[in-house]
Write a protein that holds these residues in place. Sequence first.
Motif, mmCIF file in Angstrom:
data_model
loop_
_atom_site.group_PDB
_atom_site.id
_atom_site.type_symbol
_atom_site.label_atom_id
_atom_site.label_comp_id
_atom_site.label_asym_id
_atom_site.label_seq_id
_atom_site.Cartn_x
_atom_site.Cartn_y
_atom_site.Cartn_z
ATOM 1 N N MET A 1 8.907 10.383 8.542
ATOM 2 C CA MET A 1 9.302 9.821 7.265
ATOM 3 C C MET A 1 8.183 8.947 6.704
ATOM 4 O O MET A 1 7.652 8.084 7.414
ATOM 5 N N ASN A 2 7.837 9.140 5.444
ATOM 6 C CA ASN A 2 6.707 8.436 4.854
ATOM 7 C C ASN A 2 6.914 6.928 4.745
ATOM 8 O O ASN A 2 5.949 6.189 4.549
ATOM 9 N N ILE B 1 0.807 -1.213 0.000
ATOM 10 C CA ILE B 1 0.000 0.000 0.000
ATOM 11 C C ILE B 1 0.842 1.265 0.000
ATOM 12 O O ILE B 1 0.414 2.317 -0.514
ATOM 13 N N GLY B 2 2.039 1.215 0.558
ATOM 14 C CA GLY B 2 2.884 2.407 0.592
ATOM 15 C C GLY B 2 3.163 2.957 -0.797
ATOM 16 O O GLY B 2 3.146 4.183 -1.009
ATOM 17 N N TYR C 1 7.523 5.036 7.095
ATOM 18 C CA TYR C 1 6.977 4.431 8.301
ATOM 19 C C TYR C 1 5.455 4.577 8.302
ATOM 20 O O TYR C 1 4.935 5.669 8.032
ATOM 21 N N PRO C 2 4.732 3.512 8.613
ATOM 22 C CA PRO C 2 3.263 3.573 8.564
ATOM 23 C C PRO C 2 2.652 4.663 9.424
ATOM 24 O O PRO C 2 1.594 5.197 9.080
ATOM 25 N N VAL C 3 3.301 5.014 10.556
ATOM 26 C CA VAL C 3 2.678 6.014 11.423
ATOM 27 C C VAL C 3 2.603 7.376 10.754
ATOM 28 O O VAL C 3 1.712 8.180 11.072
ATOM 29 N N ALA C 4 3.512 7.656 9.820
ATOM 30 C CA ALA C 4 3.423 8.924 9.098
ATOM 31 C C ALA C 4 2.158 8.947 8.250
ATOM 32 O O ALA C 4 1.466 9.971 8.164
#
Length: 387
Positions: free
Chosen positions: A349-350, A30-31, A352-355
């Motif tokens: 940083m994009n 998904i990223g 990482y899922p939390v971003a």
Amino acid sequence: MSLDHRLASEHEELRRTVEAFAHDVVAPRIGEFYENHAFPYDIVRQMGEMGLFGLPFPEEYGGMGGDYLALCIALEELARVDSSVAITLEAGVSLGAMPIHRYGTEEQKREWLPRLCSGEQLAAFGLTEPDCGSDAGGTRTTAVRDGDEWVINGTKCFITNSGTDITALITVTAVTGRNPDGSPRISTVIVPSDTPGLKVAAPYSKVGWNASDTRELSFADVRVPAANLLGEEGRGFAQFLRILDEGRIAISALATGLAQGCVDESVRYAHDRHAFGRPIGANQAIQFKIADMEMRAHTARTAWRDAASRLVAGEPFKKQAAMAKLYSSEVAVTNAREATQVHGGYGFMNEYPVARMWRDSKILEIGEGTSEVQRMLIARHLGLPGA
């Protein structure tokens, strides 16, 4: 009613199935879709093959014969990994197909629901307009009867699933006349996506939900058969209020999933990230922060399951839906902020899922009824003066 919201065996089996799909299929891919602002057609196709788009619909129309609780369970598990995929399912089912199931004629149900339940096609709900967001009663789009047709003119904005290659229809709220007191008589009309005069704008450039489809729609003398009226003429306002009441439970489940996903990622990072010779999770400041995040996610889950259980049981649920949506959306924003803080610079940083979760969370306090609207509804149910 009982407050025991532990899942029955069939619901728990569904939860585990969707959880595995989210981690094995959605998470690794998904990223890339998100960063490229691309709609994940292949993932959506697989969701359709799993029957997720048909969860709350009867088997006779191609559905899975489940209930609204089942849909919300799937939404929470998907949103623990990604909200774009979750909102595609939520809008496709609770806003797209549900109006046809609730208010459609038998002919309309048999024409549209099997394709929507399979996930081969999507439906959108054309409600919001540029000049009337929360004031849905201020609808300006019109539908004028001309013989055996409705002629529709107007503009809709922020419409999810409205411009994909598999979008089949948009149910549009429009003014079809005036009531004796002069107020607008609002009705809902089905507009197939290939109808001449319907213009679908380019996708919005959004802060979040970047792998979902959201667009503006314009209607210029769009003609559809009179038989495309959905439900009774003049009952469109009441119809979409019911749809939004249900949808708030679904959004609450989605928000809870995001909040829980923030916990998942923070626990993982707190184990892996070392500073000053030990995991950062060994620091009480981090432990307390993550403990509070878990507490909020758990409470939000209890709230939406309570509302969903009331809906499924045929009991009043509007106040509980408003409370669940209000609380869980604010919890999602808080947990996303805290998870970003736990990750430090990496949280910005994009990769990482939390971003992604941080960017996706804010809309949950706005869409399908703002936090302010939810507080108004709760105050009204409490009988407060002026509410």
